[in-house]
Write a protein that holds these residues in place. Structure first.
Motif, PDB file in Angstrom:
ATOM      1  N   ASN A 131       2.424  -1.686  -3.084  1.00 50.45           N
ATOM      2  CA  ASN A 131       2.712  -0.929  -4.478  1.00 50.45           C
ATOM      3  C   ASN A 131       1.330  -0.706  -5.341  1.00 50.45           C
ATOM      4  O   ASN A 131       1.246   0.196  -5.692  1.00 50.45           O
ATOM      5  CB  ASN A 131       4.022  -0.995  -5.166  1.00 50.45           C
ATOM      6  CG  ASN A 131       5.187  -1.128  -4.380  1.00 50.45           C
ATOM      7  OD1 ASN A 131       5.276  -0.213  -3.254  1.00 50.45           O
ATOM      8  ND2 ASN A 131       6.176  -1.644  -4.652  1.00 50.45           N
ATOM      9  N   GLN A 159       4.912  -0.647   0.430  1.00 48.84           N
ATOM     10  CA  GLN A 159       4.901   0.702   0.215  1.00 48.84           C
ATOM     11  C   GLN A 159       4.678   1.554   1.795  1.00 48.84           C
ATOM     12  O   GLN A 159       5.461   2.448   2.069  1.00 48.84           O
ATOM     13  CB  GLN A 159       3.948   1.410  -0.652  1.00 48.84           C
ATOM     14  CG  GLN A 159       4.427   2.945  -0.904  1.00 48.84           C
ATOM     15  CD  GLN A 159       5.677   3.052  -1.591  1.00 48.84           C
ATOM     16  OE1 GLN A 159       6.245   2.041  -2.342  1.00 48.84           O
ATOM     17  NE2 GLN A 159       6.250   4.313  -1.821  1.00 48.84           N
ATOM     18  N   TYR A 177       6.075   4.984   5.830  1.00 54.76           N
ATOM     19  CA  TYR A 177       6.063   4.681   4.299  1.00 54.76           C
ATOM     20  C   TYR A 177       7.247   5.289   3.659  1.00 54.76           C
ATOM     21  O   TYR A 177       7.992   6.096   4.067  1.00 54.76           O
ATOM     22  CB  TYR A 177       4.739   4.943   3.733  1.00 54.76           C
ATOM     23  CG  TYR A 177       4.681   6.382   3.837  1.00 54.76           C
ATOM     24  CD1 TYR A 177       4.787   7.463   2.998  1.00 54.76           C
ATOM     25  CD2 TYR A 177       3.786   6.845   4.962  1.00 54.76           C
ATOM     26  CE1 TYR A 177       4.615   8.990   3.195  1.00 54.76           C
ATOM     27  CE2 TYR A 177       3.512   8.454   5.240  1.00 54.76           C
ATOM     28  CZ  TYR A 177       4.057   9.187   4.322  1.00 54.76           C
ATOM     29  OH  TYR A 177       3.541  10.599   4.363  1.00 54.76           O
TER      30      TYR A 177
END
Length: 214
Positions: A131, A159, A177
């Motif tokens: 992230n 992510q 993702y």
């Protein structure tokens, strides 16, 4: 002497047959990897889209850069986008987006399940993107007992996951993702057509640059 020569020729013949078989298998794997839900995505965008509409998806939009289809695939409602080269109109990327937007407390579990399915089809993840924008190579955990599969451990702050340098599927890049809206995206990129895309963009007026020349 004669028997030795015959045995030697027989061994060479077997090695040659094994080599040809391996090359055919390698070629077959590389080709079959360029598929979404067992349908080829190597071709011009109209023929590729037609193959997917024949499978039950519905074409909902045609743009200068992408085609968009919706429907059910592998038991799941999805949107499928195809991106293509500007001159030859060859598909270089297919993007599958889940229709369902997962809640914040369940999206990672759904994401991990999707990654596990991709890993079983291709290979374990290569690169993890977190992230905060950092990345790391995925380290396969050690199995708890011999002859068992290593568990797939994806931290909650991952992510995006990338498969870009697969041994057998040499003409394919894969990405999976989580989007901010809770949807999960899987991208299939055909490497040689991605190169074609960049080359054709450079051939357009302005060398593929925007109107401001940037």
């Amino acid at each position: 002497m004669k028997n030795r020569l015959v045995k030697s020729l027989s061994t060479v013949k077997k090695m040659f047959v094994a080599f040809v078989a391996a090359m055919v298998l390698f070629s077959s794997n590389s080709l079959s990897a360029q598929r979404i839900n067992m349908i080829d995505i190597i071709g011009d965008v109209d023929s590729v889209a037609a193959a997917f509409t024949k499978s039950g998806l519905r074409l909902v939009a045609k743009n200068n850069d992408d085609y968009r289809l919706v429907g059910k695939m592998a038991g799941e409602n999805i949107e499928l986008r195809f991106y293509f080269t500007p001159i030859s109109r060859m598909v270089f990327k297919g993007v599958v987006i889940t229709e369902k937007a997962f809640a914040a407390d369940s999206v990672h579990a759904a994401f991990t399940a999707r990654v596990a399915k991709i890993s079983k089809r291709y290979i374990t993840p290569e690169t993890l993107y977190f992230n905060d924008g950092t990345s790391a190579k995925y380290n396969v955990p050690t199995p708890t007992t011999p002859n068992t599969e290593a568990p797939l451990l994806i931290p909650g702050n991952v992510q995006k996951i990338a498969w870009e340098n697969m041994t057998y599927f040499v003409n394919l890049k894969l990405y999976c993702y989580k989007r901010d809206d809770g949807r999960i995206v899987t991208e299939y990129v055909v490497k040689n057509n991605e190169v074609k895309y960049n080359n054709e963009k450079a051939m357009l007026p302005g060398g593929g640059k925007d109107e401001l020349g940037f």
